[in-house]
Design an enzyme around this catalytic site. Sequence first.
Site, PDB file in Angstrom:
ATOM      1  N   THR A 193      16.191  19.761   2.842  1.00  0.00           N
ATOM      2  CA  THR A 193      15.678  18.763   1.912  1.00  0.00           C
ATOM      3  C   THR A 193      15.603  19.382   0.526  1.00  0.00           C
ATOM      4  OG1 THR A 193      13.381  19.420   2.269  1.00  0.00           O
ATOM      5  CG2 THR A 193      14.277  17.737   3.739  1.00  0.00           C
ATOM      6  N   GLU A 245      16.445  13.769   7.157  1.00  0.00           N
ATOM      7  CA  GLU A 245      15.875  13.899   8.500  1.00  0.00           C
ATOM      8  C   GLU A 245      16.428  12.870   9.477  1.00  0.00           C
ATOM      9  OE1 GLU A 245      12.636  15.472   5.683  1.00  0.00           O
ATOM     10  OE2 GLU A 245      14.209  13.944   5.657  1.00  0.00           O
ATOM     11  N   LYS A 278      -1.737   1.642  -6.871  1.00  0.00           N
ATOM     12  CA  LYS A 278      -2.731   0.763  -6.272  1.00  0.00           C
ATOM     13  C   LYS A 278      -3.670   0.295  -7.374  1.00  0.00           C
ATOM     14  CE  LYS A 278      -4.713   0.261  -1.721  1.00  0.00           C
ATOM     15  NZ  LYS A 278      -5.001   0.915  -0.438  1.00  0.00           N
ATOM     16  N   TRP A 307      -1.364  -3.164  -3.928  1.00  0.00           N
ATOM     17  CA  TRP A 307      -0.199  -2.331  -4.219  1.00  0.00           C
ATOM     18  C   TRP A 307       0.753  -3.031  -5.179  1.00  0.00           C
ATOM     19  CZ3 TRP A 307       1.218  -0.362   1.361  1.00  0.00           C
ATOM     20  CH2 TRP A 307       0.383   0.718   1.675  1.00  0.00           C
TER      21      TRP A 307
END
Length: 545
Positions: free
Chosen positions: A185, A331, A439, A444
């Site tokens: 990654t 992944e 938020k 959200w």
Amino acid sequence: MNGLMMDVPATITSIMQFAERVHPTGEVVSVTADNPRHRYTYAEAFRRTRKLANALQTYDLARGDRIATLAWNDYRHFELYYAVSCAGMVCHTINPRLFAEQIDYIVNHAEDQLLFIDPMFVPLVESLQSKLTSVKAYIVLADAAHMPDTTLPGAVSYEALIEPHSDTYDWPVLEETTASALCYTSGTTGNPKGVLYNHRATVLHAYASSMPDAFGIGRNDVVLPIVPMFHVNAWGVPYSAVMAGTKLVFPGPKMGDGATLARLINEEGVNISAGVPTVWLALLNYLNESGERVDCLDRIVVGGAACPLSIMEQFEDRYGVYTHAAWGMTEMSPLGTFNSRLDRKALGEQEYARLRLKAGRPIYGVEMKIVDDANKPLPWDGVAFGALKVRGPWICSEYFKLENSEAHDDEGWFDTGDVATIDPDGNMQITDRSKDVIKSGGEWISSIDLENTAVGHPAVEEAAVIGVYHPKWTERPLLVVVKKDGADLTREDMLAWFDGKVASWWVPNDVVFVDSLPHTATGKLSKKDIRQQLADYSFPEGTRE
């Protein structure tokens, strides 16, 4: 009672041997530093792959050893994909765009034994040479005539390495769980983490990604994988295309050059391509400025970051090219969802545009759910937002050489770190990374939706949205904008652009204009760096209501 089926392992070797037998005349075309247009067949490719496998045996290597590459998309890298994995070792592809200290860490953490290097990256490796303690030999991906002068000890050209060796090789019989490839990654927080793929996962991923509602690659297609082979195995295309006998066109170091891409597409008859949004913007800009067309190109697949609707609309309306959005992760090998072709006439313009921005439905083999803060599943109603979790046979179970690094929870679900919503038809849409979510007043706000809306403005080159402290709402969105050269755009004009396009309470409180935005090594906006750069920012008095 067990079934009475043959226990034949699903390996990358089987893909190679099938293609050589069934599709020997399939073509592989490449741009390289030493050849502007190299061309050969699958049969020739895999003959050279056997020579390479024999050459690897001259080094003191063992099963499972990691063999690293710092290379572009071309035929030599393609040969390494198959020779290394099918010989029972691990092909470790390294992103050359990572910071030098990250490359140093990755090579040593993986304990890479050999390092295959594109000539362009020789100076980089020379600067790191004293730190790369595990590397036994350096091989430059070139012929003798194009071998650069180098201080790397014992460096040899790729062609000189494989030339003396036999083109017959007895491939070992591998268990399908044998490790095949390794990709780290990008390490936006802490050190990069290694994802270790195996043969079974790779074969299953190739099958699934080839389905009609995914890449849909067939024998008569011509595919240009612009997504780098150092980035999650080029989204699996070097396997799925070979499985189908598809003609492959590799752009080498020219993957970001619009003129070269247009020339390859037109001269090689490319009808499918895959890459990140910045690549498509480069091609689009070139086509718009040059007046050229790409009439053979039918569709492109965009992943790695959200694709602005403006890019999709220009490709379709001006050039007849359909854009598919897709989503996945290192992944996940990487494909998780795919937005298949939509019926524009049946949906109507507004709904068609809305659905195109979604990441699409999960492909078979990927289970998906969204959960709340208490890990309770949320409904697929297109309204609820939650942490996105996945599981499946080609999804990471733990990270390489990191003790107690299980990448899944007690029920086997991998937390992607994304916040998403899923509609009743299974269409998933990423709204934020969990660490980037805004938020405001307990609700959200999707920074990605705001960014996509902002870049739709004709004067905006690039945009990012971050959450900034607000005394009343806790957080409110701040829009950070890079204007196009020569563009005249005010704060008021920018904010007015959002009217009617997003909920009124989503509209950013302020706009900051900058010359450029920071990116990660994989080309994504680096929100961490943007937040650091604007750490001292506070909303003006008039924007605090």
